[in-house]
Design an enzyme around this catalytic site. Sequence first.
Site, PDB file in Angstrom:
ATOM      1  N   LYS A 179      -1.063   6.779 -23.715  1.00  0.00           N
ATOM      2  CA  LYS A 179      -0.655   7.066 -25.185  1.00  0.00           C
ATOM      3  C   LYS A 179       0.769   6.625 -25.323  1.00  0.00           C
ATOM      4  CE  LYS A 179      -4.602   9.652 -24.458  1.00  0.00           C
ATOM      5  NZ  LYS A 179      -5.461   9.703 -23.251  1.00  0.00           N
TER       6      LYS A 179
ATOM      7  N   TYR B  93       0.929  -1.337   0.030  1.00  0.00           N
ATOM      8  CA  TYR B  93      -0.152   0.181   0.133  1.00  0.00           C
ATOM      9  C   TYR B  93       0.790   1.365   0.007  1.00  0.00           C
ATOM     10  CZ  TYR B  93      -3.753   3.452   1.157  1.00  0.00           C
ATOM     11  OH  TYR B  93      -4.490   4.369   0.967  1.00  0.00           O
TER      12      TYR B  93
ATOM     13  N   ASP C 195       1.231  19.569 -21.292  1.00  0.00           N
ATOM     14  CA  ASP C 195       0.420  18.185 -21.369  1.00  0.00           C
ATOM     15  C   ASP C 195       1.247  17.331 -22.255  1.00  0.00           C
ATOM     16  OD1 ASP C 195      -1.112  16.125 -22.203  1.00  0.00           O
ATOM     17  OD2 ASP C 195      -3.089  17.226 -21.997  1.00  0.00           O
TER      18      ASP C 195
ATOM     19  N   PHE D  92     -19.910  14.124 -25.127  1.00  0.00           N
ATOM     20  CA  PHE D  92     -19.635  13.377 -26.172  1.00  0.00           C
ATOM     21  C   PHE D  92     -19.636  11.948 -25.854  1.00  0.00           C
ATOM     22  CE2 PHE D  92     -15.214  12.576 -25.195  1.00  0.00           C
ATOM     23  CZ  PHE D  92     -14.864  13.710 -24.220  1.00  0.00           C
TER      24      PHE D  92
ATOM     25  N   PHE E 153      -8.559  20.870 -24.875  1.00  0.00           N
ATOM     26  CA  PHE E 153      -8.779  19.566 -24.657  1.00  0.00           C
ATOM     27  C   PHE E 153      -9.863  19.272 -23.901  1.00  0.00           C
ATOM     28  CE2 PHE E 153      -8.763  14.946 -23.528  1.00  0.00           C
ATOM     29  CZ  PHE E 153      -8.860  14.426 -25.023  1.00  0.00           C
ATOM     30  N   THR E 154     -10.629  18.233 -24.328  1.00  0.00           N
ATOM     31  CA  THR E 154     -12.194  18.261 -23.566  1.00  0.00           C
ATOM     32  C   THR E 154     -11.835  17.937 -21.889  1.00  0.00           C
ATOM     33  OG1 THR E 154     -11.882  15.903 -24.155  1.00  0.00           O
ATOM     34  CG2 THR E 154     -13.256  16.965 -25.547  1.00  0.00           C
TER      35      THR E 154
ATOM     36  N   ARG F 127     -14.842  14.565 -33.431  1.00  0.00           N
ATOM     37  CA  ARG F 127     -13.998  15.563 -32.592  1.00  0.00           C
ATOM     38  C   ARG F 127     -14.492  16.929 -33.235  1.00  0.00           C
ATOM     39  NH1 ARG F 127     -11.257  13.765 -28.169  1.00  0.00           N
ATOM     40  NH2 ARG F 127     -13.493  13.945 -27.677  1.00  0.00           N
TER      41      ARG F 127
HETATM   42  N1  PM9 Z   1      -7.366  11.451 -24.602  1.00  0.00           N
HETATM   43  C1  PM9 Z   1      -8.404  10.614 -26.352  1.00  0.00           C
HETATM   44  O1  PM9 Z   1      -8.926   9.605 -27.145  1.00  0.00           O
HETATM   45  C2  PM9 Z   1      -9.115   9.682 -24.281  1.00  0.00           C
HETATM   46  C3  PM9 Z   1     -10.161  10.195 -23.771  1.00  0.00           C
HETATM   47  S1  PM9 Z   1     -11.226  10.955 -25.035  1.00  0.00           S
HETATM   48  C4  PM9 Z   1     -11.660  12.276 -24.333  1.00  0.00           C
HETATM   49  O2  PM9 Z   1      -7.704  11.525 -27.272  1.00  0.00           O
HETATM   50  C5  PM9 Z   1      -4.708  14.707 -23.687  1.00  0.00           C
HETATM   51  C6  PM9 Z   1      -4.210  15.603 -24.773  1.00  0.00           C
HETATM   52  C7  PM9 Z   1      -5.567  13.726 -24.073  1.00  0.00           C
HETATM   53  C8  PM9 Z   1      -6.235  12.986 -23.029  1.00  0.00           C
HETATM   54  C9  PM9 Z   1      -7.153  11.747 -23.233  1.00  0.00           C
HETATM   55  C10 PM9 Z   1      -6.202  13.573 -21.754  1.00  0.00           C
HETATM   56  C11 PM9 Z   1      -6.906  12.783 -20.583  1.00  0.00           C
HETATM   57  C12 PM9 Z   1      -5.463  14.495 -21.552  1.00  0.00           C
HETATM   58  N2  PM9 Z   1      -4.762  15.076 -22.399  1.00  0.00           N
HETATM   59  O3  PM9 Z   1      -7.830   9.873 -20.803  1.00  0.00           O
HETATM   60  O4  PM9 Z   1      -7.907  10.702 -18.472  1.00  0.00           O
HETATM   61  O5  PM9 Z   1      -5.698  13.313 -25.475  1.00  0.00           O
HETATM   62  O6  PM9 Z   1      -6.052   9.322 -19.393  1.00  0.00           O
HETATM   63  O7  PM9 Z   1      -6.345  11.554 -20.358  1.00  0.00           O
HETATM   64  C13 PM9 Z   1      -7.997  10.771 -25.185  1.00  0.00           C
HETATM   65  P1  PM9 Z   1      -7.154  10.269 -19.689  1.00  0.00           P
END
Ligand code: PM9
Length: 466
Positions: A265, A79, A222, A457, A131-132, A390
């Site tokens: 990613k 832990y 980011d 979305f 970004f969303t 998108r």
């Molecule tokens: N990106 C993508 O498919 C997964 C969720 S769709 C909203 O592109 C950036 C540049 C991203 C991103 C996720 C996140 C969030 C932050 N910054 O999905 O929470 O492309 O690991 O990361 C998606 P998490």
Amino acid sequence: MDRDPRTSRRSWAEPFRIKMVEPITVTTRGHRERAIKDAGWNTFLLRAEDVYIDLLTDSGTNAMSDRQWAALMLGDEAYAGSRSYYHLEDAVRDVYGYEELVPTHQGRGAEHILSQILIKPGDAVPGNMYFTTTRYHQERAGGTFVDVIIDEAHDPASTYPFKGNVDLDKFRAVIDEYGASRIPYISVETNVNMAGGQPLSMANLRATYELCREHGIYLMLDATRALENAWFIKQREPGYQDKSVREILRELCSYSDGATVSSKKDNLVNIGGFLALRDPDLARRARSLLVAFEGLHTYGGMSGRDMEALAQGIREMVETDDHIAARIGQVEYLGNKLIDEDVPIVLPIGGHGVFLDARAILAHIPQEQFPAQALAAALYVDSGVRSMERGVVSAGRDPVTGQNHLPKLELVRLTIPRRVYTQAHMDVVAESVVEVVASADEVAGLRFTYEPEDLRFFLARFEPIS
Ligand code: PM9
């Protein structure tokens, strides 16, 4: 070696061979018509089993290497003070160069913590395109996102090589309007996702960082797709051709005070993320919130084995340049096929996917009827290829006026998972896109039957407008 298949007489190939396979199935058109109806014309709501080639996202869909699978077995599930945490900390320090690691369950966990520790109600947070999830957390913390990306980023046809660049004049105008004390940080995304996977240049990041220091504003990266950005710098920015992507990535991070990373990613894992910082005091505040929202500071929502596989993924992605060359080479292979067929896509071809220009392809559908959403659904029905909208649906509504944001880019993203599909899969995708574009006038616009309040979305449902 010249790796561009159009100018080189040599082909490139993946720097790995396949040891395990996962069957996927082709469905009938009738099956897919029922499936998309059940999913309310939202590709997020399809069952993965009903998908043939899954290009919804490159997030968490990577294939891990044998060394990563082996690393999973070495995970320390303590832990507190897990050995795997310290392996991860070492990897982040070595590869990204940040001293302070705050692990999170995924990227949005890091965005949440960063927004909460730095943003006060009424603050402005400039960024190189929204970004969303990033903007969502900035707004929840009481901030206002202000777009300071260069104009070229909003034009799908512009071939400018660094469409992710910050427009320094726009940034200066935000500083003049709000005052530096109301701008806690600028959020600079590498290889800008919503612009089509477009990089920013080292020179632009350096200049942005200098401006930040002049005004006492933090620069937070980011760095989710910073490796892809590093590859484009190597290809396009004078002076970087002889540097490794590892060196370029490290230099990119040196012009920042910290970074949020979704490890799903570049980092080649299926789950995980982190906030990385230089300032130990800021890191202390982040850890204090972390224990309430994510988990103890030495796991932050990841299991020991997740952290072990992630540490290995971070090292592996920069071991040589061959991985990233093949990863982006595959995206370019698909993009060039579509260019050859005159399909309008975002130019230059992006790092993590090919983005179809739905506004150009479905010119008969007004943006209020969600052309990109309709195109993604039509592509799925044609071939079982899953993509992601998108455009206006992803952009959501202005929290103050309640009006739809109407982005200039109305795109369908064909996102390529890392080390998962072959060129033959890309051929099938290209053929299907060409087919759908040829019969574009048969595609109808959509209207909401359910519009969620947050990040609509993901869970929205639609029906066609007859
Ligand atoms: N990106 C993508 O498919 C997964 C969720 S769709 C909203 O592109 C950036 C540049 C991203 C991103 C996720 C996140 C969030 C932050 N910054 O999905 O929470 O492309 O690991 O990361 C998606 P998490």
